[in-house]
Design a protein around this motif. Structure first.
Motif, PDB file in Angstrom:
ATOM      1  N   MET A   1       0.927  -0.977  -0.073  1.00 27.20           N
ATOM      2  CA  MET A   1       0.003   0.090   0.124  1.00 27.20           C
ATOM      3  C   MET A   1       1.093   1.032  -0.060  1.00 27.20           C
ATOM      4  N   LYS A   2       0.573   2.203  -0.827  1.00 23.05           N
ATOM      5  CA  LYS A   2       1.293   3.662  -0.685  1.00 23.05           C
ATOM      6  C   LYS A   2       0.352   4.470  -0.063  1.00 23.05           C
ATOM      7  N   MET A   3       1.007   5.632   0.583  1.00 26.98           N
ATOM      8  CA  MET A   3       0.455   6.528   1.194  1.00 26.98           C
ATOM      9  C   MET A   3       0.785   7.996   0.534  1.00 26.98           C
ATOM     10  N   SER A   4       0.169   8.895   0.545  1.00 32.89           N
ATOM     11  CA  SER A   4       0.730  10.181   0.179  1.00 32.89           C
ATOM     12  C   SER A   4      -0.073  11.268   0.986  1.00 32.89           C
ATOM     13  N   ILE A   5       0.374  12.488   1.209  1.00 31.49           N
ATOM     14  CA  ILE A   5      -0.475  13.501   2.018  1.00 31.49           C
ATOM     15  C   ILE A   5      -0.173  14.916   1.292  1.00 31.49           C
ATOM     16  N   GLY A   6      -1.124  15.709   1.108  1.00 25.35           N
ATOM     17  CA  GLY A   6      -1.268  17.021   0.708  1.00 25.35           C
ATOM     18  C   GLY A   6      -1.819  17.989   1.275  1.00 25.35           C
ATOM     19  N   CYS A   7      -1.384  19.247   1.474  1.00 21.44           N
ATOM     20  CA  CYS A   7      -1.897  20.389   2.123  1.00 21.44           C
ATOM     21  C   CYS A   7      -2.056  21.496   1.283  1.00 21.44           C
ATOM     22  N   ASP A   8      -2.720  22.400   1.910  1.00 26.16           N
ATOM     23  CA  ASP A   8      -3.103  23.874   1.229  1.00 26.16           C
ATOM     24  C   ASP A   8      -3.653  24.897   2.339  1.00 26.16           C
ATOM     25  N   VAL A   9      -3.038  26.128   2.220  1.00 28.75           N
ATOM     26  CA  VAL A   9      -3.720  27.019   2.820  1.00 28.75           C
ATOM     27  C   VAL A   9      -4.110  28.394   2.031  1.00 28.75           C
ATOM     28  N   GLU A  10      -5.178  28.898   2.381  1.00 25.27           N
ATOM     29  CA  GLU A  10      -5.493  30.023   1.465  1.00 25.27           C
ATOM     30  C   GLU A  10      -6.319  31.210   2.410  1.00 25.27           C
ATOM     31  N   LYS A  11      -5.898  32.258   2.005  1.00 20.31           N
ATOM     32  CA  LYS A  11      -6.661  33.462   2.458  1.00 20.31           C
ATOM     33  C   LYS A  11      -8.200  33.361   2.143  1.00 20.31           C
ATOM     34  N   ILE A  12      -8.845  33.680   2.969  1.00 17.72           N
ATOM     35  CA  ILE A  12     -10.345  33.577   2.641  1.00 17.72           C
ATOM     36  C   ILE A  12     -10.993  34.683   2.192  1.00 17.72           C
ATOM     37  N   SER A  13     -10.228  36.055   2.358  1.00 14.28           N
ATOM     38  CA  SER A  13     -10.501  37.182   1.556  1.00 14.28           C
ATOM     39  C   SER A  13     -10.402  36.962   0.210  1.00 14.28           C
ATOM     40  N   ARG A  14      -9.414  36.132  -0.371  1.00 17.92           N
ATOM     41  CA  ARG A  14      -9.263  35.775  -1.889  1.00 17.92           C
ATOM     42  C   ARG A  14     -10.558  35.332  -2.378  1.00 17.92           C
ATOM     43  N   PHE A  15     -11.666  34.798  -1.753  1.00 16.99           N
ATOM     44  CA  PHE A  15     -12.914  34.268  -2.181  1.00 16.99           C
ATOM     45  C   PHE A  15     -14.064  35.138  -1.895  1.00 16.99           C
ATOM     46  N   ASP A  16     -13.838  36.369  -1.249  1.00 16.30           N
ATOM     47  CA  ASP A  16     -14.925  37.214  -1.190  1.00 16.30           C
ATOM     48  C   ASP A  16     -15.619  37.724  -2.469  1.00 16.30           C
ATOM     49  N   GLY A  17     -14.851  37.982  -3.494  1.00 23.03           N
ATOM     50  CA  GLY A  17     -15.249  38.361  -4.539  1.00 23.03           C
ATOM     51  C   GLY A  17     -15.811  37.375  -5.663  1.00 23.03           C
ATOM     52  N   LYS A  18     -15.605  36.218  -5.103  1.00 21.46           N
ATOM     53  CA  LYS A  18     -15.758  35.005  -6.072  1.00 21.46           C
ATOM     54  C   LYS A  18     -17.324  34.390  -5.655  1.00 21.46           C
ATOM     55  N   ILE A  19     -17.984  34.873  -4.861  1.00 28.09           N
ATOM     56  CA  ILE A  19     -19.302  34.590  -4.290  1.00 28.09           C
ATOM     57  C   ILE A  19     -20.433  34.708  -5.441  1.00 28.09           C
ATOM     58  N   GLU A  20     -20.234  35.577  -6.288  1.00 31.76           N
ATOM     59  CA  GLU A  20     -21.141  35.750  -7.277  1.00 31.76           C
ATOM     60  C   GLU A  20     -20.731  35.460  -8.886  1.00 31.76           C
ATOM     61  N   ASP A  21     -19.323  34.997  -8.860  1.00 32.89           N
ATOM     62  CA  ASP A  21     -18.609  34.721  -9.998  1.00 32.89           C
ATOM     63  C   ASP A  21     -18.876  33.366 -10.569  1.00 32.89           C
ATOM     64  N   ASP A  22     -19.927  33.053 -11.250  1.00 34.58           N
ATOM     65  CA  ASP A  22     -20.594  31.961 -11.878  1.00 34.58           C
ATOM     66  C   ASP A  22     -19.427  31.236 -12.586  1.00 34.58           C
ATOM     67  N   ASP A  23     -18.595  31.906 -13.385  1.00 32.14           N
ATOM     68  CA  ASP A  23     -17.591  31.332 -14.080  1.00 32.14           C
ATOM     69  C   ASP A  23     -16.742  30.571 -13.344  1.00 32.14           C
ATOM     70  N   PHE A  24     -16.282  31.303 -12.445  1.00 39.26           N
ATOM     71  CA  PHE A  24     -15.096  30.798 -11.512  1.00 39.26           C
ATOM     72  C   PHE A  24     -15.734  29.761 -10.549  1.00 39.26           C
TER      73      PHE A  24
END
Length: 118
Positions: A1-24
């Motif tokens: 069995m193989k195992m792998s790990i991944g992680c990511d961190v993002e600023k929430i404010s980056r998504f503030d303008g995306k709430i109504e961006d249907d394309d995104f």
């Protein structure tokens, strides 16, 4: 069995303008995820956490030499007990077991993913 790990961190404010961006939204999230995030109190924090989870999955898959899975092929959902889970919507990956942990503070979101491949 193989195992792998991944992680990511993002600023929430980056998504503030995306709430109504249907394309995104439609490029990154499934309809299920969009509806879930829009039903929550702080939409941006839920979008950010799910984005982090998708990015963490892609990173972990890369360490297993798996490519060709994109954000829309990955769905983050909560089980009946409220725990986050990952579902791969692309066929052919039933040999993968994926665990995810999501977290967010007032300004940051993060996710850690652990993938087992039998």
């Amino acid at each position: 069995m193989k195992m792998s790990i991944g992680c990511d961190v993002e600023k929430i404010s980056r998504f503030d303008g995306k709430i109504e961006d249907d394309d995104f939204l439609s490029k990154i999230y499934t309809d299920f995820e969009i509806n879930y995030c829009k039903s929550r109190g702080n939409i941006s924090s839920h979008l950010a956490a799910r984005f982090c989870a998708k990015e963490a999955v892609v990173k972990a898959l890369g360490f297993l030499d798996i490519s060709g899975i994109y954000y829309k092929d990955i769905e983050i959902f909560n089980s009946d007990d409220g725990c986050p889970n990952v579902r791969l919507l692309k066929e052919g990956y039933s040999d993968l077991k994926i665990s995810v942990s999501l977290s967010h503070s007032s300004d940051m979101a993060m996710a850690t993913v652990l993938i087992y491949k039998s």
